[in-house]
Design an enzyme around this catalytic site. Structure first.
Site, mmCIF file in Angstrom:
data_model
loop_
_atom_site.group_PDB
_atom_site.id
_atom_site.type_symbol
_atom_site.label_atom_id
_atom_site.label_comp_id
_atom_site.label_asym_id
_atom_site.label_seq_id
_atom_site.Cartn_x
_atom_site.Cartn_y
_atom_site.Cartn_z
ATOM 1 N N ASP A 59 0.853 -1.195 0.000
ATOM 2 C CA ASP A 59 0.000 0.000 0.000
ATOM 3 C C ASP A 59 0.887 1.243 0.000
ATOM 4 O OD1 ASP A 59 -1.826 2.011 0.537
ATOM 5 O OD2 ASP A 59 -2.984 0.770 1.939
ATOM 6 N N GLU A 82 -6.484 5.856 -7.992
ATOM 7 C CA GLU A 82 -7.920 5.713 -8.232
ATOM 8 C C GLU A 82 -8.200 6.588 -9.447
ATOM 9 O OE1 GLU A 82 -10.311 4.048 -6.666
ATOM 10 O OE2 GLU A 82 -9.144 3.241 -4.992
ATOM 11 N N THR A 123 -2.606 13.259 -15.935
ATOM 12 C CA THR A 123 -3.732 13.211 -16.878
ATOM 13 C C THR A 123 -3.969 14.604 -17.447
ATOM 14 O OG1 THR A 123 -6.142 13.030 -16.958
ATOM 15 C CG2 THR A 123 -5.196 13.397 -14.797
ATOM 16 N N ASP A 124 -4.528 14.650 -18.646
ATOM 17 C CA ASP A 124 -4.900 15.964 -19.202
ATOM 18 C C ASP A 124 -6.073 16.569 -18.422
ATOM 19 O OD1 ASP A 124 -6.855 14.176 -20.089
ATOM 20 O OD2 ASP A 124 -6.829 14.864 -22.169
ATOM 21 N N GLU A 125 -6.738 15.755 -17.585
ATOM 22 C CA GLU A 125 -7.919 16.248 -16.870
ATOM 23 C C GLU A 125 -7.567 17.285 -15.797
ATOM 24 O OE1 GLU A 125 -10.870 13.235 -16.006
ATOM 25 O OE2 GLU A 125 -10.080 11.963 -17.597
ATOM 26 N N TYR A 150 -11.673 13.418 -8.862
ATOM 27 C CA TYR A 150 -10.559 12.669 -9.460
ATOM 28 C C TYR A 150 -9.483 13.619 -9.972
ATOM 29 C CZ TYR A 150 -7.846 10.607 -13.214
ATOM 30 O OH TYR A 150 -6.812 10.262 -14.029
ATOM 31 N N LYS A 154 -5.511 14.299 -8.791
ATOM 32 C CA LYS A 154 -4.342 14.142 -9.674
ATOM 33 C C LYS A 154 -3.557 15.455 -9.764
ATOM 34 C CE LYS A 154 -3.243 10.982 -11.897
ATOM 35 N NZ LYS A 154 -2.324 9.856 -11.565
ATOM 36 N N ASN A 179 -7.395 10.270 -22.827
ATOM 37 C CA ASN A 179 -8.069 8.983 -22.548
ATOM 38 C C ASN A 179 -7.400 7.831 -23.284
ATOM 39 O OD1 ASN A 179 -10.137 11.136 -22.101
ATOM 40 N ND2 ASN A 179 -11.362 9.388 -21.472
ATOM 41 N N LYS A 189 -15.153 1.712 -17.333
ATOM 42 C CA LYS A 189 -14.819 2.829 -18.216
ATOM 43 C C LYS A 189 -15.602 2.717 -19.519
ATOM 44 C CE LYS A 189 -11.819 4.700 -15.463
ATOM 45 N NZ LYS A 189 -10.397 4.632 -15.515
ATOM 46 N N ASN A 250 -18.780 11.257 -27.720
ATOM 47 C CA ASN A 250 -19.151 9.955 -27.157
ATOM 48 C C ASN A 250 -20.190 9.256 -28.035
ATOM 49 O OD1 ASN A 250 -17.422 10.451 -25.048
ATOM 50 N ND2 ASN A 250 -19.020 11.243 -23.689
ATOM 51 N N ARG A 274 -23.433 13.116 -16.022
ATOM 52 C CA ARG A 274 -22.500 13.165 -14.895
ATOM 53 C C ARG A 274 -22.420 14.624 -14.422
ATOM 54 N NH1 ARG A 274 -16.488 11.522 -16.610
ATOM 55 N NH2 ARG A 274 -17.144 9.423 -16.127
#
Ligand code: TYD
Length: 337
Positions: A59, A82, A123-125, A150, A154, A179, A189, A250, A274
């Site tokens: 962990d 996560e 991430t690009d997020e 999330y 990050k 992604n 996902k 999408n 969402r």
């Protein structure tokens, strides 16, 4: 060279472990993973007896576990996180402890052991969202603007990685990737959820109007990008990684999947959106292109290959989809449909 790969039992991590062992026959890879719901050693079944590979169940939030794994390590590649936005809305605490605290402890141990490189998978997020109907792209200089639990975790972890570079001279590099899709992606996902639902004769749940845009990269191209940045990237810098094809909504992606699986629009179910659903991601990857990288896998060919993979690995995803996954599914979609 000895690599410590965190989260090596997850989707991108397991693809990376396989990629590295095949590409560098002189290297040794330690996979450090806590095996939560998304870590699955079956993802690495074919290399489990490789003498250049070992697994440690540990962990990141436990310094003793991390210190033990760090012995003799040259390079740390930190995937463990996560990653599912929908889960982060309900379980932000797990994202804070795993993604932020876990990263800080790993940085501390890596600095103490004087690793030659600490590569953080971001991430690009972290940059938030771009408007639909624009040609804007994220760059390394775009200010962070995470909009969900999330991406906030990050972004925070990324700040800690940079802080260890400045304060402890930890030799970091970072990639912010768009992604991913490909084999062994958890069926929570979008792409694997839709493929497996269609294979089970179920409907596919599109959030909102389905017009949100993503830029999909085949997972092996991501592994190649990380490899290149570890070899040629400038210490202290981050590199954006994106796909070669035009960004796709999408809904358009769903139509490609329906066609590949011989289904029609009657398999689509539009569900409540969402919360704070990021409208569009697009990255300018010219900086990593200058190092000599570009995506090699196009969407249409590799989406079809991915559909085939899920068709021929039913046992794998059926086991993953039972158990905890079902409880989660009801929680996320129960109130959406
Ligand atoms: P996801 O795979 O969760 O990645 P991310 O949110 O990090 O981009 O989702 C990809 C896109 O698909 C995103 O716009 C949300 C959408 N989506 C759905 O429409 N339905 C779903 O059931 C899921 C999981 C995602």
């Amino acid at each position: 060279m000895k690599l410590l790969v965190t989260g090596g039992a997850g989707f991108i991590g397991s693809n990376f472990v396989r990629y590295w062992l095949a590409k560098y026959p002189g290297d040794y890879v330690v996979n450090f993973d806590v095996l939560t719901y998304s870590g699955n050693l079956e993802n690495l079944a074919e290399i489990q007896n490789n003498p250049r590979y070992s697994f440690i169940k540990g962990d990141l939030r436990n310094m003793a576990d991390v210190e033990a794994a760090m012995s003799g390590v040259d390079i740390v590649v930190h995937f463990a996180a996560e990653t599912h936005v929908d889960r982060s809305l309900f379980a932000a605490g797990d994202f804070i402890t795993s993604n932020i605290l876990g990263t800080q402890i790993l940085c501390e141990a890596a600095a103490k052991h004087h690793v030659t490189r600490f590569h953080y998978i971001s991430t690009d997020e972290v940059y938030g969202e771009l408007p639909l109907n624009s040609t804007q792209k994220f760059t390394q200089d775009t200010p962070f603007d995470p909009r969900n639990q999330y991406s906030a975790s990050k972004a925070s972890a990324e700040h800690f990685v940079r802080a260890y570079y400045h304060t402890h001279h930890l030799p970091i590099t970072i990639t912010n990737c768009t992604n991913n899709f490909g084999p062994y992606q958890h069926p929570e996902k979008f792409i694997p959820l839709f493929i497996t639902n269609l294979l089970q004769g179920k409907k596919v749940p599109i959030y909102g109007d389905g017009l949100n845009i993503r830029d999909w990269l085949y997972v092996v191209d991501h592994c190649r990008a990380v490899d290149l940045v570890i070899r040629k990237g400038v210490i202290g810098k981050s590199y954006l990684v994106g796909a070669q094809h035009k960004e796709i909504s999408n809904l358009e992606l769903t139509h490609k999947l329906l066609k590949l699986l011989g289904k029609d629009d009657s398999s689509i179910e539009f569900v409540t959106d969402r919360p704070a659903h990021d409208h569009r991601y697009a990255v300018d990857w010219s900086k990593i292109a200058a190092l000599g990288w570009q995506p090699e896998h196009d969407l249409d060919t590799w989406l079809a290959a991915t559909v085939d993979w899920y068709k021929t690995h039913r046992d794998w995803w059926q086991r993953v989809k039972s158990g905890d996954y079902l409880k989660y599914y009801d929680r996320v979609y129960g109130h959406r449909s």
